[in-house]
Design an enzyme around this catalytic site. Sequence first.
Site, PDB file in Angstrom:
ATOM      1  N   CYS A 120       0.837  -1.202   0.000  1.00 61.97           N
ATOM      2  CA  CYS A 120       0.000   0.000   0.000  1.00 61.97           C
ATOM      3  C   CYS A 120       0.869   1.247   0.000  1.00 61.97           C
ATOM      4  O   CYS A 120       0.644   2.182  -0.780  1.00 61.97           O
ATOM      5  CB  CYS A 120      -0.923  -0.018   1.220  1.00 61.97           C
ATOM      6  SG  CYS A 120      -2.104   1.355   1.271  1.00 61.97           S
ATOM      7  N   CYS A 121       1.886   1.281   0.863  1.00 60.38           N
ATOM      8  CA  CYS A 121       2.808   2.416   0.902  1.00 60.38           C
ATOM      9  C   CYS A 121       3.514   2.585  -0.439  1.00 60.38           C
ATOM     10  O   CYS A 121       3.739   3.707  -0.893  1.00 60.38           O
ATOM     11  CB  CYS A 121       3.852   2.215   2.004  1.00 60.38           C
ATOM     12  SG  CYS A 121       3.234   2.358   3.697  1.00 60.38           S
ATOM     13  N   CYS A 203      -0.828   8.650   7.086  1.00 64.58           N
ATOM     14  CA  CYS A 203      -2.194   8.414   6.618  1.00 64.58           C
ATOM     15  C   CYS A 203      -3.130   8.211   7.815  1.00 64.58           C
ATOM     16  O   CYS A 203      -2.725   7.694   8.860  1.00 64.58           O
ATOM     17  CB  CYS A 203      -2.232   7.194   5.707  1.00 64.58           C
ATOM     18  SG  CYS A 203      -1.391   7.422   4.127  1.00 64.58           S
ATOM     19  N   CYS A 206      -3.465   4.765   9.457  1.00 63.02           N
ATOM     20  CA  CYS A 206      -2.182   4.217   9.930  1.00 63.02           C
ATOM     21  C   CYS A 206      -1.522   5.073  10.999  1.00 63.02           C
ATOM     22  O   CYS A 206      -0.351   4.859  11.335  1.00 63.02           O
ATOM     23  CB  CYS A 206      -1.220   4.050   8.756  1.00 63.02           C
ATOM     24  SG  CYS A 206      -1.841   2.955   7.462  1.00 63.02           S
ATOM     25  N   CYS A 231       8.607   2.364   4.971  1.00 67.62           N
ATOM     26  CA  CYS A 231       7.733   2.253   3.796  1.00 67.62           C
ATOM     27  C   CYS A 231       8.465   2.478   2.492  1.00 67.62           C
ATOM     28  O   CYS A 231       7.933   2.155   1.440  1.00 67.62           O
ATOM     29  CB  CYS A 231       6.550   3.214   3.902  1.00 67.62           C
ATOM     30  SG  CYS A 231       6.956   4.892   3.425  1.00 67.62           S
TER      31      CYS A 231
END
Length: 245
Positions: A120-121, A203, A206, A231
């Site tokens: 995702c990162c 985010c 997170c 990340c």
Amino acid sequence: MFTPSENNALDAVTAVLWKQLLSDLQLIKQQHPDATFANSLAAEDMVLQHAIATHGLNISSFTLDTGRLHKETLALLDVINSHYGIQVTSLKPNQVKVDQHVAEHGAYAFYESLELRKACCGLRKVEPLRAYLQGKSAWITGQRREQSQTRSELQKNEFDSAFQLQKFNPLCDWTLEQVWTVIRTFAIPYNSLHDQNYPSIGCDPCTRAIRAGEDVRAGRWWWEQRDSIECGLHQSPTTATTENT
């Protein structure tokens, strides 16, 4: 460039740091006319943004709009525009790839495994950053050595082997107290989440507020082991791992 009013407003130690920061940024611009500033919209980055905007340094600024930022973070972009009269470029991920990832793994798959969180990162941060930095000779960040163990050897000027360009960290030897001294002295705009115990902001899904006694980055990816909080945005100068801003 360093004005008498600025000198008089700051304590002696912070005044020296501020003067050096302005000098460093001016030199970066001279040596790398295409240098660009990565504004994560954190407290440190607002100090850098203030220096750049109020001293005519003409250094472009950008931020990574992952599509999952807090509303308070996004609101700060409008504040920067109105306060300084500048536009921070928002880098967005490839929406087709993001939609495909969500369709395959779910909207909150990053909670399920480190692999899915890094994926995702990678989509939302690393890929847009890599594309934006392509062809540039240098970028500037607000990283500081005291932020985490992996940043303890951070240098002001280092080669970023991950993105193949020079990387400057002009606040690397600043303390958090010095950052906030400058913010309060010059009335620099900042993310309102900092007033809600969010010393480090990423985010929305997170990031959480930290509790009394916790490390300043404890609210980032709090469900993971602490040695996995990375990340891909920043490569550690002492290891082969990378970490998030």
